[in-house]
Design an enzyme around this catalytic site. Structure first.
Site, PDB file in Angstrom:
ATOM      1  N   HIS A   1       8.513  -4.638  -0.087  1.00 10.29           N
ATOM      2  CA  HIS A   1       8.124  -3.209  -0.051  1.00 10.29           C
ATOM      3  C   HIS A   1       6.852  -3.101   0.781  1.00 10.29           C
ATOM      4  O   HIS A   1       5.765  -3.461   0.335  1.00 10.29           O
ATOM      5  CB  HIS A   1       7.866  -2.679  -1.472  1.00 10.29           C
ATOM      6  CG  HIS A   1       7.523  -1.218  -1.515  1.00 10.29           C
ATOM      7  ND1 HIS A   1       8.170  -0.316  -2.336  1.00 10.29           N
ATOM      8  CD2 HIS A   1       6.599  -0.486  -0.853  1.00 10.29           C
ATOM      9  CE1 HIS A   1       7.658   0.886  -2.168  1.00 10.29           C
ATOM     10  NE2 HIS A   1       6.701   0.819  -1.275  1.00 10.29           N
TER      11      HIS A   1
ATOM     12  N   HIS B   1       4.624  -0.705   3.880  1.00 10.51           N
ATOM     13  CA  HIS B   1       4.415   0.429   4.784  1.00 10.51           C
ATOM     14  C   HIS B   1       3.707  -0.081   6.030  1.00 10.51           C
ATOM     15  O   HIS B   1       2.569  -0.539   5.961  1.00 10.51           O
ATOM     16  CB  HIS B   1       3.548   1.505   4.126  1.00 10.51           C
ATOM     17  CG  HIS B   1       4.164   2.070   2.890  1.00 10.51           C
ATOM     18  ND1 HIS B   1       4.965   3.186   2.900  1.00 10.51           N
ATOM     19  CD2 HIS B   1       4.126   1.637   1.606  1.00 10.51           C
ATOM     20  CE1 HIS B   1       5.383   3.435   1.658  1.00 10.51           C
ATOM     21  NE2 HIS B   1       4.891   2.506   0.858  1.00 10.51           N
ATOM     22  N   LEU B   2       4.402  -0.019   7.161  1.00  5.05           N
ATOM     23  CA  LEU B   2       3.787  -0.466   8.423  1.00  5.05           C
ATOM     24  C   LEU B   2       3.286   0.701   9.252  1.00  5.05           C
ATOM     25  O   LEU B   2       2.545   0.504  10.210  1.00  5.05           O
ATOM     26  CB  LEU B   2       4.792  -1.261   9.262  1.00  5.05           C
ATOM     27  CG  LEU B   2       5.034  -2.714   8.886  1.00  5.05           C
ATOM     28  CD1 LEU B   2       6.084  -3.324   9.811  1.00  5.05           C
ATOM     29  CD2 LEU B   2       3.746  -3.536   8.939  1.00  5.05           C
ATOM     30  N   ARG B   3       3.732   1.922   8.905  1.00  3.53           N
ATOM     31  CA  ARG B   3       3.363   3.115   9.687  1.00  3.53           C
ATOM     32  C   ARG B   3       3.909   3.013  11.115  1.00  3.53           C
ATOM     33  O   ARG B   3       4.868   2.310  11.367  1.00  3.53           O
ATOM     34  CB  ARG B   3       1.841   3.349   9.701  1.00  3.53           C
ATOM     35  CG  ARG B   3       1.133   3.198   8.356  1.00  3.53           C
ATOM     36  CD  ARG B   3       1.671   4.134   7.295  1.00  3.53           C
ATOM     37  NE  ARG B   3       0.803   4.133   6.118  1.00  3.53           N
ATOM     38  CZ  ARG B   3       1.181   4.564   4.926  1.00  3.53           C
ATOM     39  NH1 ARG B   3       2.404   5.006   4.717  1.00  3.53           N
ATOM     40  NH2 ARG B   3       0.343   4.559   3.911  1.00  3.53           N
TER      41      ARG B   3
ATOM     42  N   ASN C   1       8.940   6.207   5.113  1.00  2.00           N
ATOM     43  CA  ASN C   1       8.265   7.510   4.922  1.00  2.00           C
ATOM     44  C   ASN C   1       7.286   7.823   6.045  1.00  2.00           C
ATOM     45  O   ASN C   1       6.115   8.073   5.828  1.00  2.00           O
ATOM     46  CB  ASN C   1       7.572   7.585   3.547  1.00  2.00           C
ATOM     47  CG  ASN C   1       6.459   6.552   3.370  1.00  2.00           C
ATOM     48  OD1 ASN C   1       6.498   5.479   3.963  1.00  2.00           O
ATOM     49  ND2 ASN C   1       5.472   6.868   2.551  1.00  2.00           N
TER      50      ASN C   1
ATOM     51  N   LYS D   1      16.114   4.307   0.589  1.00  2.00           N
ATOM     52  CA  LYS D   1      14.959   4.556  -0.260  1.00  2.00           C
ATOM     53  C   LYS D   1      15.073   5.945  -0.862  1.00  2.00           C
ATOM     54  O   LYS D   1      15.261   6.925  -0.149  1.00  2.00           O
ATOM     55  CB  LYS D   1      13.675   4.461   0.579  1.00  2.00           C
ATOM     56  CG  LYS D   1      12.412   4.790  -0.187  1.00  2.00           C
ATOM     57  CD  LYS D   1      12.050   3.719  -1.204  1.00  2.00           C
ATOM     58  CE  LYS D   1      10.950   4.196  -2.141  1.00  2.00           C
ATOM     59  NZ  LYS D   1       9.692   3.529  -1.946  1.00  2.00           N
TER      60      LYS D   1
ATOM     61  N   HIS E   1      11.681   5.016  -5.851  1.00  2.00           N
ATOM     62  CA  HIS E   1      10.319   5.364  -6.283  1.00  2.00           C
ATOM     63  C   HIS E   1      10.476   6.086  -7.616  1.00  2.00           C
ATOM     64  O   HIS E   1      10.893   7.235  -7.665  1.00  2.00           O
ATOM     65  CB  HIS E   1       9.622   6.264  -5.252  1.00  2.00           C
ATOM     66  CG  HIS E   1       8.210   6.593  -5.636  1.00  2.00           C
ATOM     67  ND1 HIS E   1       7.123   6.101  -4.961  1.00  2.00           N
ATOM     68  CD2 HIS E   1       7.702   7.328  -6.654  1.00  2.00           C
ATOM     69  CE1 HIS E   1       6.003   6.514  -5.548  1.00  2.00           C
ATOM     70  NE2 HIS E   1       6.333   7.281  -6.573  1.00  2.00           N
TER      71      HIS E   1
ATOM     72  N   HIS F   1       7.790  -1.025  -7.168  1.00  2.00           N
ATOM     73  CA  HIS F   1       6.435  -1.030  -7.738  1.00  2.00           C
ATOM     74  C   HIS F   1       6.382  -0.547  -9.190  1.00  2.00           C
ATOM     75  O   HIS F   1       5.796   0.480  -9.482  1.00  2.00           O
ATOM     76  CB  HIS F   1       5.439  -0.238  -6.872  1.00  2.00           C
ATOM     77  CG  HIS F   1       5.938   1.063  -6.301  1.00  2.00           C
ATOM     78  ND1 HIS F   1       6.573   2.027  -7.044  1.00  2.00           N
ATOM     79  CD2 HIS F   1       5.883   1.556  -5.047  1.00  2.00           C
ATOM     80  CE1 HIS F   1       6.883   3.038  -6.272  1.00  2.00           C
ATOM     81  NE2 HIS F   1       6.478   2.780  -5.055  1.00  2.00           N
TER      82      HIS F   1
ATOM     83  N   LEU G   1      -0.069   5.286  -5.526  1.00  2.29           N
ATOM     84  CA  LEU G   1       1.012   5.801  -6.364  1.00  2.29           C
ATOM     85  C   LEU G   1       2.116   4.761  -6.436  1.00  2.29           C
ATOM     86  O   LEU G   1       2.429   4.155  -5.412  1.00  2.29           O
ATOM     87  CB  LEU G   1       1.562   7.117  -5.789  1.00  2.29           C
ATOM     88  CG  LEU G   1       0.631   8.315  -6.002  1.00  2.29           C
ATOM     89  CD1 LEU G   1       1.116   9.526  -5.220  1.00  2.29           C
ATOM     90  CD2 LEU G   1       0.527   8.663  -7.492  1.00  2.29           C
TER      91      LEU G   1
ATOM     92  N   ASP H   1       3.685  -3.185  -1.384  1.00  2.00           N
ATOM     93  CA  ASP H   1       3.373  -1.768  -1.213  1.00  2.00           C
ATOM     94  C   ASP H   1       2.064  -1.601  -0.443  1.00  2.00           C
ATOM     95  O   ASP H   1       1.344  -0.627  -0.656  1.00  2.00           O
ATOM     96  CB  ASP H   1       3.315  -1.035  -2.564  1.00  2.00           C
ATOM     97  CG  ASP H   1       3.384   0.476  -2.394  1.00  2.00           C
ATOM     98  OD1 ASP H   1       3.751   0.942  -1.293  1.00  2.00           O
ATOM     99  OD2 ASP H   1       3.061   1.189  -3.360  1.00  2.00           O
TER     100      ASP H   1
ATOM    101  N   HIS I   1      -4.092   3.570   4.934  1.00  2.00           N
ATOM    102  CA  HIS I   1      -4.547   4.891   5.395  1.00  2.00           C
ATOM    103  C   HIS I   1      -5.942   4.668   5.951  1.00  2.00           C
ATOM    104  O   HIS I   1      -6.669   3.798   5.462  1.00  2.00           O
ATOM    105  CB  HIS I   1      -4.657   5.886   4.228  1.00  2.00           C
ATOM    106  CG  HIS I   1      -3.351   6.259   3.603  1.00  2.00           C
ATOM    107  ND1 HIS I   1      -2.507   7.203   4.129  1.00  2.00           N
ATOM    108  CD2 HIS I   1      -2.748   5.812   2.480  1.00  2.00           C
ATOM    109  CE1 HIS I   1      -1.434   7.333   3.354  1.00  2.00           C
ATOM    110  NE2 HIS I   1      -1.551   6.488   2.341  1.00  2.00           N
TER     111      HIS I   1
HETATM  112  C1  NCD Z   1       2.529   5.016  -0.210  1.00  4.18           C
HETATM  113  C2  NCD Z   1       2.157   5.514   1.176  1.00  4.18           C
HETATM  114  O1  NCD Z   1       0.965   5.712   1.437  1.00  4.18           O
HETATM  115  O2  NCD Z   1       3.041   5.670   2.010  1.00  4.18           O
HETATM  116  N1  NCD Z   1       1.390   5.191  -1.058  1.00  4.18           N
HETATM  117  C3  NCD Z   1       1.140   4.492  -2.191  1.00  4.18           C
HETATM  118  O3  NCD Z   1       0.158   4.833  -2.873  1.00  4.18           O
HETATM  119  N2  NCD Z   1       1.875   3.493  -2.556  1.00  4.18           N
HETATM  120  C4  NCD Z   1       3.709   5.732  -0.707  1.00  4.18           C
HETATM  121  C5  NCD Z   1       4.379   5.079  -1.875  1.00  4.18           C
HETATM  122  O4  NCD Z   1       4.885   3.961  -1.791  1.00  4.18           O
HETATM  123  O5  NCD Z   1       4.444   5.714  -2.927  1.00  4.18           O
HETATM  124 ZN    ZN Z   2       5.258   2.272  -1.095  1.00  6.91          ZN
END
Ligand code: NCD
Ligand code: ZN
Length: 351
Positions: free
Chosen positions: A18, A20-22, A46, A104, A141, A179, A224, A252, A256
């Site tokens: 899991h 997030h690479l953006r 996302n 997802k 989620h 998560h 989250l 996860d 940011h």
């Molecule tokens: C994730 C995100 O920033 O994309 N944020 C997080 O707090 N985990 C989104 C997510 O996985 O809920």
């Molecule tokens: Zn996530």
């Protein structure tokens, strides 16, 4: 930094189930940390706009591969963002081509960029049936978005109101509870049989909600699902270190930039891909379970996803003094604070 090595552990190279690479400059700034310590990762869809179709996933995969520094190897496992308009035929095409590894499910409004998520589950039943047929996992989620439900209860309520009915309606559907953050999540996952898995993040093994709220508000510990009470952290630790194949690592890691975290309404997400393996070695050692780290980080995930474990190995070395991690990394998108576990890290990945 000291060179004195006091312990060494060699495991199969991990994967991150899991991540997030953006995109764009953030992607370019963070991908090296995942590629260094993980062979594969389930890539969260996302983005803005979200990765919805097989064509979107194909284009995103190309951008990821183009950002990979020369000489590094990494396999992004692509996911599609399930919407009420997702076309079962497109899902089938993505799965058959091998491009799409999972879908997802974000309940609409549950987290960062989840506005396009699902409100009416009847509208996605056709896709879920197709997924059950083809064995494609649904990454969930698991939080309700009902404003009348306390944010600390949203996972437990989701299990009763949404997840359990969804699984009863689709018993062949393979589901990953992403998560998990509560004892209730752990218990439900553990009892769920072979079609149910659960990822656990690095940070939820380390912090409880005090880290966010006690003695001042600390936005870099806000994510989250939000970290819960200590009893829940202990349940997660027990699950992760137990060796139970239900549970596997999904960091996860969700970068940011600092300005977006440090504002009146700060974003949810913690950046951990850079120091996850050091943190995990510390946690597993503390639990007397270093011998289970490989199962959690490297073996259980591939079994659930019906893939082979990685052929490469990773060696972790414990030093007699803390190893250095930066407080923040600089990316083209801006500075990103690195997860601070609030204890010194003495384990490092041998490079
Ligand atoms: C994730 C995100 O920033 O994309 N944020 C997080 O707090 N985990 C989104 C997510 O996985 O809920
Ligand atoms: Zn996530």
């Amino acid at each position: 930094m000291s060179d004195t090595e006091i312990q060494r552990l060699t495991i199969t190279k991990p994967d991150d189930w899991h991540l997030h690479l953006r995109d764009g400059e953030m992607l370019e700034g963070v991908i090296r940390y995942s590629a260094r310590d993980f062979s594969r990762a389930i890539i969260m869809p996302n983005l803005v706009p979200p990765v919805v179709t097989t064509d979107d996933a194909s284009a995103y995969r190309e951008r990821i591969m183009a950002s990979l520094p020369a000489g590094m190897e990494f396999s992004p496992l692509m996911t599609l963002y399930l919407t009420e308009d997702t076309d079962p035929a497109d899902v089938e095409k993505g799965a058959e081509s091998g491009l799409v590894t999972a879908l997802k499910l974000y309940p609409a409004g549950a987290t960062t960029n989840s506005q396009s998520g699902v409100r009416d589950f009847d509208k996605v039943q056709g896709v879920l049936e197709k997924m059950a047929e083809t064995g494609l996992p649904l990454c969930v989620h698991g939080e309700v978005t009902d404003p009348s439900v306390d944010i600390f209860d949203r996972e437990a309520v989701f299990i009763d109101r949404v997840l359990d009915p969804l699984r009863q309606r689709n018993p062949q559907l393979r589901v990953v509870m992403e998560h998990v953050t509560t004892r209730q999540g752990v218990e439900y996952a553990r009892a769920g049989g072979d079609n149910l898995g659960a990822t656990i993040t690095t940070h939820h093994l380390i912090i409880n909600r005090n880290a966010i709220l006690a003695g001042g508000i600390r936005p870099h510990y806000y994510c989250l699902p939000v970290a819960k009470r200590e009893e829940h952290r202990l349940a997660l630790r027990e699950a992760a270190t137990s060796g139970d194949a239900t549970f596997f690592l999904g960091t996860d890691s969700a970068p940011h930039t600092d300005p977006l975290k440090e504002q009146a309404c700060g974003c949810a997400g913690i950046f951990t891909s850079i120091n996850t393996m050091s943190c995990l070695a510390h946690v597993f050692e503390e639990e007397g379970a270093l011998d289970q780290l490989e199962a959690f980080a490297s073996l259980n995930g591939p079994v659930f996803y019906r893939m082979k474990a990685n052929p490469e190995m990773m060696t972790l070395v414990k030093r007699d003094k803390p190893v250095g991690f930066p407080d923040r990394i600089q990316t083209g998108a801006g500075p990103v604070t690195v997860f601070d576990p609030m204890f010194p890290l003495c384990w490092e990945v041998a490079r």
